[in-house]
Design an enzyme around this catalytic site. Structure first.
Site, mmCIF file in Angstrom:
data_model
loop_
_atom_site.group_PDB
_atom_site.id
_atom_site.type_symbol
_atom_site.label_atom_id
_atom_site.label_comp_id
_atom_site.label_asym_id
_atom_site.label_seq_id
_atom_site.Cartn_x
_atom_site.Cartn_y
_atom_site.Cartn_z
ATOM 1 N N CYS A 115 0.753 -0.382 -0.003
ATOM 2 C CA CYS A 115 0.201 0.458 -0.229
ATOM 3 C C CYS A 115 0.903 1.319 -0.081
ATOM 4 O O CYS A 115 0.710 2.299 -0.343
ATOM 5 C CB CYS A 115 -1.206 0.107 1.256
ATOM 6 N N HIS A 254 -2.932 6.517 3.635
ATOM 7 C CA HIS A 254 -3.347 5.643 3.150
ATOM 8 C C HIS A 254 -4.912 5.451 4.289
ATOM 9 O O HIS A 254 -5.234 4.773 4.998
ATOM 10 C CB HIS A 254 -2.736 4.382 3.814
ATOM 11 N N ASN A 284 -9.819 -0.950 1.961
ATOM 12 C CA ASN A 284 -8.637 -0.677 1.417
ATOM 13 C C ASN A 284 -8.743 -0.623 -0.194
ATOM 14 O O ASN A 284 -8.416 -1.765 -0.235
ATOM 15 C CB ASN A 284 -8.418 -1.589 2.378
HETATM 16 N N1 ACO Z 1 -17.020 -9.359 11.232
HETATM 17 C C1 ACO Z 1 -17.570 -9.869 12.791
HETATM 18 N N2 ACO Z 1 -16.337 -10.265 13.075
HETATM 19 C C2 ACO Z 1 -15.131 -10.801 12.753
HETATM 20 C C3 ACO Z 1 -14.697 -9.918 11.641
HETATM 21 C C4 ACO Z 1 -15.905 -9.922 10.670
HETATM 22 N N3 ACO Z 1 -15.606 -9.486 9.528
HETATM 23 N N4 ACO Z 1 -13.379 -9.801 11.657
HETATM 24 C C5 ACO Z 1 -12.854 -10.131 12.922
HETATM 25 N N5 ACO Z 1 -14.000 -10.423 14.116
HETATM 26 C C6 ACO Z 1 -13.439 -11.384 15.681
HETATM 27 C C7 ACO Z 1 -12.599 -11.602 14.878
HETATM 28 O O1 ACO Z 1 -12.788 -12.950 15.090
HETATM 29 C C8 ACO Z 1 -12.423 -11.221 16.678
HETATM 30 O O2 ACO Z 1 -13.611 -12.784 17.007
HETATM 31 P P1 ACO Z 1 -12.958 -12.977 19.232
HETATM 32 O O3 ACO Z 1 -12.369 -12.160 20.173
HETATM 33 O O4 ACO Z 1 -13.994 -14.287 18.752
HETATM 34 O O5 ACO Z 1 -11.256 -14.203 18.221
HETATM 35 C C9 ACO Z 1 -12.980 -10.160 16.854
HETATM 36 O O6 ACO Z 1 -14.043 -9.671 16.244
HETATM 37 C C10 ACO Z 1 -11.806 -9.598 17.023
HETATM 38 O O7 ACO Z 1 -10.810 -9.773 16.198
HETATM 39 P P2 ACO Z 1 -9.740 -8.563 16.321
HETATM 40 O O8 ACO Z 1 -8.771 -8.823 15.551
HETATM 41 O O9 ACO Z 1 -9.310 -8.442 18.000
HETATM 42 O O10 ACO Z 1 -10.704 -6.879 15.718
HETATM 43 P P3 ACO Z 1 -9.728 -5.747 15.596
HETATM 44 O O11 ACO Z 1 -10.800 -4.757 16.562
HETATM 45 O O12 ACO Z 1 -7.909 -5.966 15.655
HETATM 46 O O13 ACO Z 1 -10.021 -5.624 13.949
HETATM 47 C C11 ACO Z 1 -9.048 -5.346 11.836
HETATM 48 C C12 ACO Z 1 -9.672 -6.929 13.306
HETATM 49 C C13 ACO Z 1 -9.614 -4.807 11.103
HETATM 50 C C14 ACO Z 1 -8.749 -6.263 10.115
HETATM 51 C C15 ACO Z 1 -7.740 -4.743 12.162
HETATM 52 O O14 ACO Z 1 -6.687 -5.277 13.410
HETATM 53 C C16 ACO Z 1 -7.474 -4.305 10.901
HETATM 54 O O15 ACO Z 1 -7.721 -2.665 10.599
HETATM 55 N N6 ACO Z 1 -6.029 -4.166 10.938
HETATM 56 C C17 ACO Z 1 -5.366 -3.856 10.340
HETATM 57 C C18 ACO Z 1 -5.573 -4.028 9.195
HETATM 58 C C19 ACO Z 1 -4.861 -3.215 7.700
HETATM 59 O O16 ACO Z 1 -4.770 -2.754 7.386
HETATM 60 N N7 ACO Z 1 -4.217 -4.147 6.728
HETATM 61 C C20 ACO Z 1 -4.094 -3.679 5.677
HETATM 62 C C21 ACO Z 1 -2.674 -3.341 5.408
HETATM 63 S S1 ACO Z 1 -2.430 -2.338 4.037
HETATM 64 C C22 ACO Z 1 -2.245 -3.586 2.957
HETATM 65 O O17 ACO Z 1 -0.446 -3.744 2.585
HETATM 66 C C23 ACO Z 1 -3.203 -4.948 1.977
#
Ligand code: ACO
Length: 329
Positions: A115, A254, A284
């Site tokens: 990204c 980003h 994203n």
């Molecule tokens: N719907 C419902 N529940 C979900 C979903 C979903 N889509 N996805 C995950 N959960 C659940 C998980 O299973 C977890 O459940 P559990 O507690 O029973 O295990 C719970 O929600 C919490 O999960 P977390 O991973 O702790 O959630 P978090 O608040 O951290 O959000 C997210 C997850 C949105 C992925 C976040 O970590 C994030 O945005 N990270 C950065 C990702 C990013 O920017 N990636 C791109 C980088 S750039 C590139 O090069 C592509």
């Protein structure tokens, strides 16, 4: 040799027509609109049609940027396409684009920095212009992430979308590209990757069955890295360019997650009204996210001549990159 100042001469975008809403995703995986909006800020994303590819999106965005810049394909010296979803492993999508645009004098290559790719691309283009070796350079961030998204994995499939954004860079009298900062941490590469399809794990029936041709991500690790990298890189680029953060007119980060953006902006003490976000509409789009946001900010009249715009990317690699651009109008 006197330094030639580089600036942005024109911007363009291309977004697929098809919209996939959070409600649509509720039918595919165990998720809810509320969860996605609260945890990411995303409401919907664009999905390429079967006919659309990174090349076709890049071509449309590139043509618009050239029109807005008043530059023809014959005048292009270089085409850089930043992408993690090239049409093929090789030839480069940039070379396919050179042919599609009919740009006879342009060198062309793809750039893979996740990204951060668009910021890396602008930075690279600025160096060629600064040292006088090239004049007009087309830099594009284009992705069809929907093709490498695991639509059975709720942890990732709610995050990504497709699109392209483009900029023509060329010489300007003053202002333009004022500074950059880039970095990488390959040790964190495992947190965000598509394991198969390259030389290490070539495509086999097993690699397909094990779903290794899709994005794999440790969201929490990427989240922590993202906030740290954005804040550190933004501070570094501001210091390098000798510009105080409070003198930045618009922050275009980003577009990965509203919580990452808000947390970074808060730590940088950048007020809300100076932060541009459009991730609720597109999710994203990896290398395309910053140029699409830049274009929309410009179209919405959020950028005036002389404004200093701070672009900050982070992503797979892991990589990060920032630059400050003074809008030359
Ligand atoms: N719907 C419902 N529940 C979900 C979903 C979903 N889509 N996805 C995950 N959960 C659940 C998980 O299973 C977890 O459940 P559990 O507690 O029973 O295990 C719970 O929600 C919490 O999960 P977390 O991973 O702790 O959630 P978090 O608040 O951290 O959000 C997210 C997850 C949105 C992925 C976040 O970590 C994030 O945005 N990270 C950065 C990702 C990013 O920017 N990636 C791109 C980088 S750039 C590139 O090069 C592509």
């Amino acid at each position: 040799m006197e330094k030639v100042q580089a600036g942005i001469l024109g911007l363009g975008v291309s977004l697929p027509q098809k919209i996939l809403t959070n409600k649509d995703l509720e039918k595919k995986v165990d998720t809810t609109d509320e969860w996605i909006r609260a945890r990411t800020g995303i409401k919907e994303r664009r999905i390429a049609s079967p006919e659309e590819t990174t090349l076709s999106l890049a071509e449309k965005a590139g043509r618009e940027a050239m029109t807005n810049a008043g530059i023809s394909a014959e005048e292009l010296d270089l085409i850089v396409v930043a992408t993690v979803t090239p049409d093929m492993v090789f030839p480069a999508t940039a070379c396919l684009l050179q042919d599609a645009l009919n740009a006879p004098d342009a060198a062309a290559f793809d750039l893979e920095a996740g990204c951060s790719g668009f910021v890396y691309g602008l930075t690279l283009a600025a160096q060629f212009i600064n040292n006088g070796s090239y004049k007009n350079i087309l830099v594009i961030g284009a992705e069809v992430l929907s093709r490498i998204t695991d639509w059975e994995d709720r942890n990732t499939c709610v995050l990504f979308g497709d699109g392209a954004g483009a900029a023509v860079m060329g010489p300007v009298d003053h202002g333009g590209f004022l500074g950059f900062e880039m970095g990488s941490d390959g040790g964190g590469g495992e947190f965000l990757k598509m394991p198969a399809g390259g030389g290490a794990i070539p495509p086999t029936i097993e690699s397909v069955e094990q779903r290794l041709h899709y994005i794999k991500m440790d969201g929490n690790q990427v989240f922590k890295f993202a906030v740290k990298a954005m804040v550190r890189s933004a501070k570094k680029v501001a210091a390098k360019a000798n510009i105080a953060i409070e003198d930045i007119d618009l922050f275009i980060p980003h577009q990965a997650n509203i919580r990452i953006i808000e947390s970074s902006a808060k730590r940088l003490r950048i007020p809300e009204e100076k932060v541009f976000m459009n991730l609720e509409k597109y999710g994203n789009t990896s290398a395309a996210s910053i140029p699409i946001a830049f274009y929309e900010a410009w179209k919405e009249g959020r950028i005036d001549k002389g404004d200093r715009v701070l672009l900050v990317g982070f992503g797979a690699g892991l990589t990060w990159g920032s630059c400050i651009v003074e809008w030359t109008g």
